[in-house]
Scaffold this active site. Structure first.
Site, PDB file in Angstrom:
ATOM      1  N   HIS A  67      69.656  74.779  -2.052  1.00 33.54           N
ATOM      2  CA  HIS A  67      70.688  75.829  -2.028  1.00 33.54           C
ATOM      3  C   HIS A  67      70.653  76.657  -3.319  1.00 33.54           C
ATOM      4  CE1 HIS A  67      72.022  73.435   1.303  1.00 33.54           C
ATOM      5  NE2 HIS A  67      72.880  74.377   1.628  1.00 33.54           N
ATOM      6  N   PRO A  68      70.761  77.971  -3.186  1.00 31.60           N
ATOM      7  CA  PRO A  68      70.785  78.812  -4.386  1.00 31.60           C
ATOM      8  C   PRO A  68      72.129  78.666  -5.103  1.00 31.60           C
ATOM      9  CG  PRO A  68      71.273  80.164  -2.478  1.00 31.60           C
ATOM     10  CD  PRO A  68      70.961  78.782  -1.948  1.00 31.60           C
ATOM     11  N   SER A  84      72.734  83.515   2.984  1.00 28.60           N
ATOM     12  CA  SER A  84      73.379  83.263   1.690  1.00 28.60           C
ATOM     13  C   SER A  84      73.928  84.548   1.102  1.00 28.60           C
ATOM     14  CB  SER A  84      72.383  82.627   0.704  1.00 28.60           C
ATOM     15  OG  SER A  84      72.251  81.258   0.986  1.00 28.60           O
ATOM     16  N   GLU A  87      77.169  85.269   2.793  1.00 24.31           N
ATOM     17  CA  GLU A  87      78.197  84.301   2.393  1.00 24.31           C
ATOM     18  C   GLU A  87      78.665  84.533   0.964  1.00 24.31           C
ATOM     19  OE1 GLU A  87      76.176  81.032   5.377  1.00 24.31           O
ATOM     20  OE2 GLU A  87      75.670  81.117   3.240  1.00 24.31           O
ATOM     21  N   PHE A 119      75.782  72.833  -7.559  1.00 27.20           N
ATOM     22  CA  PHE A 119      77.100  72.841  -6.928  1.00 27.20           C
ATOM     23  C   PHE A 119      76.990  73.610  -5.618  1.00 27.20           C
ATOM     24  CE2 PHE A 119      81.587  72.878  -6.502  1.00 27.20           C
ATOM     25  CZ  PHE A 119      81.971  74.148  -6.064  1.00 27.20           C
ATOM     26  N   VAL A 120      77.428  72.975  -4.520  1.00 29.05           N
ATOM     27  CA  VAL A 120      77.378  73.630  -3.201  1.00 29.05           C
ATOM     28  C   VAL A 120      78.776  73.612  -2.586  1.00 29.05           C
ATOM     29  CG1 VAL A 120      76.384  73.590  -0.873  1.00 29.05           C
ATOM     30  CG2 VAL A 120      74.963  72.981  -2.847  1.00 29.05           C
ATOM     31  N   ILE A 121      79.183  74.772  -2.117  1.00 33.41           N
ATOM     32  CA  ILE A 121      80.480  74.875  -1.439  1.00 33.41           C
ATOM     33  C   ILE A 121      80.319  75.901  -0.326  1.00 33.41           C
ATOM     34  CG2 ILE A 121      81.370  76.758  -2.898  1.00 33.41           C
ATOM     35  CD1 ILE A 121      84.091  75.283  -2.896  1.00 33.41           C
ATOM     36  N   CYS A 122      81.113  75.767   0.734  1.00 26.84           N
ATOM     37  CA  CYS A 122      81.025  76.726   1.839  1.00 26.84           C
ATOM     38  C   CYS A 122      81.745  77.999   1.401  1.00 26.84           C
ATOM     39  CB  CYS A 122      81.668  76.120   3.097  1.00 26.84           C
ATOM     40  SG  CYS A 122      81.529  77.210   4.526  1.00 26.84           S
ATOM     41  N   ALA A 123      80.962  78.981   0.981  1.00 28.89           N
ATOM     42  CA  ALA A 123      81.540  80.189   0.362  1.00 28.89           C
ATOM     43  C   ALA A 123      82.449  80.945   1.322  1.00 28.89           C
ATOM     44  CB  ALA A 123      80.414  81.102  -0.130  1.00 28.89           C
TER      45      ALA A 123
END
Ligand SMILES: NC(=O)NC1=NC(=O)NC1=O
Length: 174
Positions: A67-68, A84, A87, A119-123
Protein backbone atom coordinates in the site's frame (compact mmCIF):
# COMPACT_ATOMS: atom_id res chain seq x y z
CA UNK A 1 -23.61 -6.61 -12.54
CA UNK A 2 -25.14 -10.05 -11.94
CA UNK A 3 -23.04 -12.53 -9.97
CA UNK A 4 -23.58 -15.07 -12.77
CA UNK A 5 -21.73 -12.66 -15.11
CA UNK A 6 -18.79 -12.72 -12.69
CA UNK A 7 -18.98 -16.51 -12.46
CA UNK A 8 -18.91 -16.81 -16.25
CA UNK A 9 -15.72 -14.74 -16.62
CA UNK A 10 -12.59 -16.42 -17.93
CA UNK A 11 -9.70 -16.51 -15.49
CA UNK A 12 -7.98 -13.73 -17.46
CA UNK A 13 -11.03 -11.43 -17.38
CA UNK A 14 -11.70 -12.20 -13.71
CA UNK A 15 -8.16 -11.21 -12.68
CA UNK A 16 -8.20 -8.19 -15.04
CA UNK A 17 -11.42 -6.98 -13.39
CA UNK A 18 -10.40 -7.63 -9.78
CA UNK A 19 -6.60 -7.26 -10.02
CA UNK A 20 -6.44 -4.24 -7.69
CA UNK A 21 -9.22 -4.89 -5.17
CA UNK A 22 -6.35 -5.37 -2.73
CA UNK A 23 -3.71 -2.80 -3.65
CA UNK A 24 -1.08 -4.31 -5.98
CA UNK A 25 -1.97 -7.86 -4.93
CA UNK A 26 -3.30 -9.61 -8.08
CA UNK A 27 -2.32 -12.93 -6.47
CA UNK A 28 -5.44 -12.64 -4.30
CA UNK A 29 -8.09 -12.64 -7.08
CA UNK A 30 -5.91 -15.17 -8.95
CA UNK A 31 -6.17 -17.45 -5.91
CA UNK A 32 -9.86 -17.01 -5.08
CA UNK A 33 -10.91 -17.66 -8.68
CA UNK A 34 -10.66 -21.33 -7.66
CA UNK A 35 -13.73 -20.87 -5.44
CA UNK A 36 -16.16 -19.94 -8.22
CA UNK A 37 -19.10 -20.08 -8.67
CA UNK A 38 -19.62 -17.35 -6.05
CA UNK A 39 -23.03 -17.05 -4.39
CA UNK A 40 -22.91 -13.25 -4.35
CA UNK A 41 -20.62 -10.28 -3.72
CA UNK A 42 -20.42 -11.10 -0.01
CA UNK A 43 -19.14 -14.57 -0.93
CA UNK A 44 -16.26 -13.06 -2.95
CA UNK A 45 -15.45 -10.74 -0.03
CA UNK A 46 -15.52 -13.68 2.41
CA UNK A 47 -13.04 -15.69 0.31
CA UNK A 48 -10.69 -12.70 0.01
CA UNK A 49 -10.89 -12.09 3.77
CA UNK A 50 -10.25 -15.77 4.45
CA UNK A 51 -7.24 -15.82 2.10
CA UNK A 52 -5.67 -12.79 3.79
CA UNK A 53 -6.38 -14.02 7.34
CA UNK A 54 -4.83 -17.40 6.52
CA UNK A 55 -1.53 -15.75 5.53
CA UNK A 56 1.40 -15.97 7.95
CA UNK A 57 2.34 -12.70 9.67
CA UNK A 58 5.02 -12.08 7.02
CA UNK A 59 2.38 -12.46 4.29
CA UNK A 60 0.01 -10.03 6.00
CA UNK A 61 2.86 -7.54 6.38
CA UNK A 62 3.66 -8.05 2.69
CA UNK A 63 0.09 -7.11 1.77
CA UNK A 64 0.39 -3.99 3.93
CA UNK A 65 3.72 -3.06 2.30
CA UNK A 66 1.99 -3.06 -1.11
CA UNK A 67 0.00 0.00 0.00
CA UNK A 68 1.26 3.49 -0.82
CA UNK A 69 1.69 5.91 2.07
CA UNK A 70 -1.13 8.39 2.54
CA UNK A 71 0.15 11.73 1.22
CA UNK A 72 3.46 10.02 0.55
CA UNK A 73 5.92 9.88 -2.34
CA UNK A 74 3.47 8.26 -4.76
CA UNK A 75 0.83 10.85 -3.92
CA UNK A 76 3.29 13.71 -4.49
CA UNK A 77 4.60 12.26 -7.76
CA UNK A 78 1.18 11.24 -9.11
CA UNK A 79 2.15 7.56 -9.37
CA UNK A 80 -0.74 6.20 -7.31
CA UNK A 81 -3.01 3.55 -8.81
CA UNK A 82 -6.35 4.89 -10.04
CA UNK A 83 -8.14 3.47 -7.00
CA UNK A 84 -5.66 4.90 -4.50
CA UNK A 85 -5.66 8.26 -6.26
CA UNK A 86 -9.48 8.47 -5.95
CA UNK A 87 -9.42 7.32 -2.32
CA UNK A 88 -6.60 9.60 -1.22
CA UNK A 89 -8.01 12.67 -2.97
CA UNK A 90 -11.47 12.00 -1.48
CA UNK A 91 -9.85 12.02 2.01
CA UNK A 92 -8.07 15.29 1.28
CA UNK A 93 -4.63 13.67 1.16
CA UNK A 94 -3.76 15.28 -2.18
CA UNK A 95 -4.37 18.88 -1.07
CA UNK A 96 -2.47 19.10 2.23
CA UNK A 97 -0.63 22.31 3.05
CA UNK A 98 3.07 22.13 3.91
CA UNK A 99 2.50 21.80 7.66
CA UNK A 100 -0.02 18.97 7.17
CA UNK A 101 2.31 17.22 4.69
CA UNK A 102 5.18 17.41 7.16
CA UNK A 103 2.96 16.07 9.96
CA UNK A 104 1.84 13.09 7.79
CA UNK A 105 5.44 12.45 6.71
CA UNK A 106 6.67 12.44 10.31
CA UNK A 107 3.82 10.23 11.60
CA UNK A 108 4.12 7.78 8.66
CA UNK A 109 7.88 7.57 9.19
CA UNK A 110 7.53 6.98 12.94
CA UNK A 111 4.86 4.33 12.27
CA UNK A 112 6.98 2.48 9.67
CA UNK A 113 10.02 2.58 11.94
CA UNK A 114 7.96 1.10 14.78
CA UNK A 115 6.07 -1.61 12.88
CA UNK A 116 8.04 -2.31 9.72
CA UNK A 117 5.01 -1.79 7.47
CA UNK A 118 3.10 1.34 6.40
CA UNK A 119 0.07 2.83 8.13
CA UNK A 120 -3.04 1.67 6.24
CA UNK A 121 -6.54 3.01 6.73
CA UNK A 122 -9.65 3.00 4.54
CA UNK A 123 -9.39 6.59 3.31
CA UNK A 124 -12.94 6.64 1.92
CA UNK A 125 -14.35 6.16 5.42
CA UNK A 126 -12.18 8.78 7.13
CA UNK A 127 -11.67 12.53 7.01
CA UNK A 128 -8.21 14.11 7.03
CA UNK A 129 -8.61 14.75 10.78
CA UNK A 130 -9.72 11.15 11.43
CA UNK A 131 -6.64 9.86 9.60
CA UNK A 132 -4.20 11.96 11.63
CA UNK A 133 -6.00 10.98 14.85
CA UNK A 134 -6.03 7.26 13.98
CA UNK A 135 -2.37 7.34 12.94
CA UNK A 136 -1.39 8.95 16.24
CA UNK A 137 -3.59 6.57 18.27
CA UNK A 138 -2.58 3.37 16.50
CA UNK A 139 1.10 4.18 16.97
CA UNK A 140 0.54 3.14 20.60
CA UNK A 141 -0.49 -0.42 19.66
CA UNK A 142 1.81 -3.40 19.90
CA UNK A 143 2.90 -4.94 16.58
CA UNK A 144 0.54 -7.94 16.57
CA UNK A 145 -2.49 -5.81 17.47
CA UNK A 146 -1.60 -3.19 14.87
CA UNK A 147 -0.99 -5.78 12.14
CA UNK A 148 -4.51 -7.14 12.61
CA UNK A 149 -5.95 -3.64 12.82
CA UNK A 150 -4.25 -2.62 9.56
CA UNK A 151 -5.43 -5.81 7.81
CA UNK A 152 -8.97 -4.95 8.93
CA UNK A 153 -8.58 -1.65 7.05
CA UNK A 154 -7.31 -3.52 3.96
CA UNK A 155 -10.50 -5.61 3.93
CA UNK A 156 -12.61 -2.42 4.21
CA UNK A 157 -10.75 -0.86 1.26
CA UNK A 158 -11.22 -4.12 -0.66
CA UNK A 159 -14.97 -4.26 0.04
CA UNK A 160 -15.49 -0.73 -1.27
CA UNK A 161 -13.38 -1.42 -4.37
CA UNK A 162 -15.29 -4.69 -5.01
CA UNK A 163 -18.65 -2.91 -4.71
CA UNK A 164 -17.47 -0.22 -7.08
CA UNK A 165 -16.67 -2.87 -9.68
CA UNK A 166 -19.59 -5.28 -9.21
CA UNK A 167 -22.23 -2.55 -8.86
CA UNK A 168 -21.04 -0.77 -11.98
CA UNK A 169 -21.37 -1.98 -15.55
CA UNK A 170 -18.93 -4.80 -16.18
CA UNK A 171 -18.56 -4.01 -19.88
CA UNK A 172 -16.84 -0.69 -19.13
CA UNK A 173 -14.27 -2.52 -17.02
CA UNK A 174 -12.96 -5.14 -19.46
N1 LIG B 1 -1.68 3.80 3.33
C1 LIG B 1 -2.98 3.82 3.00
O1 LIG B 1 -3.86 3.71 3.85
N2 LIG B 1 -3.27 3.97 1.67
C2 LIG B 1 -4.57 4.00 1.21
N3 LIG B 1 -5.71 3.85 1.87
C3 LIG B 1 -6.76 3.94 0.97
O2 LIG B 1 -7.94 3.87 1.22
N4 LIG B 1 -6.25 4.16 -0.27
C4 LIG B 1 -4.89 4.22 -0.17
O3 LIG B 1 -4.03 4.44 -1.06
Amino acid sequence: MEINVVNALTYEDFVKLFCNVVEKCPLIPAAIWSYRPFKDLADIEAHIREFIHSLPDSGKEGVLRCHPDLAGRDTQSGTLTRESQEEQSQAGMTTLDSAESLQMYRLNTEYKERFGFPFVICARLNSKADIVCQLSERLKNDRATERERAIEEVTKICSLRLRNIVLSDIQTKL
